[in-house]
Design an enzyme around this catalytic site. Structure first.
Site, mmCIF file in Angstrom:
data_model
loop_
_atom_site.group_PDB
_atom_site.id
_atom_site.type_symbol
_atom_site.label_atom_id
_atom_site.label_comp_id
_atom_site.label_asym_id
_atom_site.label_seq_id
_atom_site.Cartn_x
_atom_site.Cartn_y
_atom_site.Cartn_z
ATOM 1 C CE LYS A 84 -84.157 46.875 -49.927
ATOM 2 N NZ LYS A 84 -84.685 47.802 -49.547
ATOM 3 C CD GLU A 106 -84.920 43.883 -59.017
ATOM 4 O OE1 GLU A 106 -85.523 44.647 -57.790
ATOM 5 O OE2 GLU A 106 -84.586 42.003 -59.295
ATOM 6 C CB SER A 373 -87.373 49.707 -42.707
ATOM 7 O OG SER A 373 -87.685 51.182 -43.030
HETATM 8 C C1 LIG Z 1 -85.911 48.854 -49.612
HETATM 9 C C2 LIG Z 1 -86.233 49.606 -48.224
HETATM 10 C C3 LIG Z 1 -87.418 50.068 -48.198
HETATM 11 C C4 LIG Z 1 -88.785 49.476 -48.873
HETATM 12 O O1 LIG Z 1 -88.482 48.221 -48.810
HETATM 13 P P1 LIG Z 1 -90.299 47.840 -48.156
HETATM 14 O O2 LIG Z 1 -89.935 46.166 -49.013
HETATM 15 O O3 LIG Z 1 -92.022 47.776 -48.836
HETATM 16 O O4 LIG Z 1 -90.017 46.963 -47.288
HETATM 17 C C5 LIG Z 1 -87.962 50.190 -46.991
HETATM 18 N N1 LIG Z 1 -87.251 51.455 -45.578
HETATM 19 C C6 LIG Z 1 -85.786 50.879 -45.715
HETATM 20 C C7 LIG Z 1 -84.495 51.290 -44.910
HETATM 21 C C8 LIG Z 1 -85.122 49.942 -46.841
HETATM 22 O O5 LIG Z 1 -83.906 50.391 -47.222
#
Ligand SMILES: *Cc1c(COP(=O)(O)O)cnc(C)c1O
Length: 394
Positions: A84, A106, A373
């Protein structure tokens, strides 16, 4: 600039948002493609976020599953522990270029709020985060994190007191104060130009992964896999590979307790086409068009829509969208902990859960890249409750 992705996307907003969005679109086009902006952005990614993130060959996980070679794109190693931050830094840098003094956002579970508060501190911006009252109760520590980082957290008390009302409140504020305020959107969603802009700031994931795999393997991967909430980490990994026809691309939505149970977050597999948050896309809605609440064990995936570019990629058949239940995701979570010593975010564990069932069917000479992610430190409470209930580690 095209506002649509095929028949999806667009700008389905009240009149009062047309002008702020036009101003944003113009600034995005003028600044974000300039060498000056790109150089400064790159410098922050390197010196603050810690990029490039590693592409790690998961040897023990590969042996355990007995199929394709598995590489992990380590977005969990970024400052603040997820992808993010790439987007937040890009948007707040743009806000600075536009002369804004204040950013708003938000947040549901708090991840995007914490990332925005971090970026605001970094750039010396005032910061207000809108959060449902119920969510604030559930996520006390994230509220505290945001406050430590200097942000004001405003409780939204009406309706269900969750993300939906927080989004409405943030849009209201943006309409009223866009002369000095920038609205930082957390995923590849919302009215044009947000989906395009978020992709621009996340595409570094795929560009790095491509260069890294070419360096170690001398060829492109056979599969790339990412979890999909709103779709920002996924589009970030996918974007640079879309033109490479030989690479199969897979997006994994959260099936919660199973699509048939009704408790899920599958906008594509379990939804229909409609309008949400200013965009036309796949959404979860009942027969009267009312948004149905999404459910997933992972707070970052329980969004009742999906970014419009994903809806388009699904339409043209370039990306395959699948889904993974809570149980399958938690199996992926456990397996990565035990085989590699990495505690993944439960969001990312959905991509791992898909790999657990599919990688064993692949050939040993095939290559898979999974987008990790985020890290799982934030999820230890949820994991504790889940594993206690299911009799693991006891
Ligand atoms: C917020 C988040 C997501 C989901 O958001 P996307 O916009 O679909 O990437 C996925 N993995 C993590 C670690 C997150 O914090």
């Amino acid at each position: 600039m095209d506002k649509n992705f095929g028949r999806f996307g667009g700008q389905y907003v009240p009149k009062a948002l047309v002008e702020p969005l036009a101003e944003l679109e113009e600034a995005f086009e003028n600044y974000c493609y300039s060498e000056d902006f790109k150089n400064i952005y790159k410098k922050y990614l390197e010196e603050y976020v810690g990029r490039p993130s590693l592409l790690y060959y998961a040897d023990r996980l590969t042996k355990k599953l007995g199929g394709a070679k598995i590489y992990l794109k380590r977005e969990d190693l970024n400052h603040t522990g997820a992808h993010k931050i790439n987007n937040v830094i890009g948007q707040i840098l743009l806000a600075k270029y536009m002369g804004k003094k204040r950013v708003i956002a938000e947040t549901g579970a708090g991840q995007h709020g914490v990332a925005t508060a971090t970026g605001a501190a970094l750039f010396g911006m005032e910061c207000t985060i809108y959060m449902g009252e119920e969510d604030m109760r559930r996520q006390k520590l994230n509220v505290f994190r945001m406050r430590m980082l200097g942000a004001e957290v405003k409780a939204v008390a009406y309706g269900t007191g969750t993300l939906k009302e927080a989004v409405d409140e943030a849009f209201e504020e943006y309409m009223k104060r866009y002369d000095d305020t920038f609205y930082v959107v957390g995923s590849a969603v919302g009215p044009h130009p947000y989906p395009l802009m978020v992709r621009e700031f996340q595409k570094v994931i795929g560009e790095e992964a491509k260069a890294q795999i070419l360096e170690v393997e001398g060829r492109l991967p056979d599969y790339i896999i990412a979890c999909v909430g709103g779709g920002s980490n996924a589009i970030g990994l996918f974007h640079d590979f879309i033109k490479d026809d030989e690479v199969r691309i897979i997006g994994v939505e959260a099936a919660g307790h199973g699509i048939e149970s009704g408790e899920h977050a599958c906008a594509i597999e379990g939804g229909k086409i409609g309008i949400l948050h200013g965009m036309k896309t796949y959404i979860m809605a009942d027969d009267n068009g009312n948004i149905k609440p999404a459910y997933s064990i992972s707070a970052g995936l329980d969004y009742p829509g999906i970014g419009p570019e994903h809806a388009y990629l699904k339409d043209i058949g370039r990306v395959k969208y699948v889904s993974v239940t809570d149980d399958e995701a938690m199996e992926g979570f456990r397996m990565l902990c035990e085989t590699e010593g990495i505690i993944p975010a439960i969001e990312s564990s959905h991509a791992l859960g898909y790999a657990v069932s599919e990688v064993p069917k692949m050939n040993k000479d095939e290559i898979v890249i999974i987008n990790l992610s985020g890290r799982g430190d934030k999820d230890v409470n949820t994991a504790y409750k889940y594993f206690e209930k299911h009799g693991f580690y006891y």
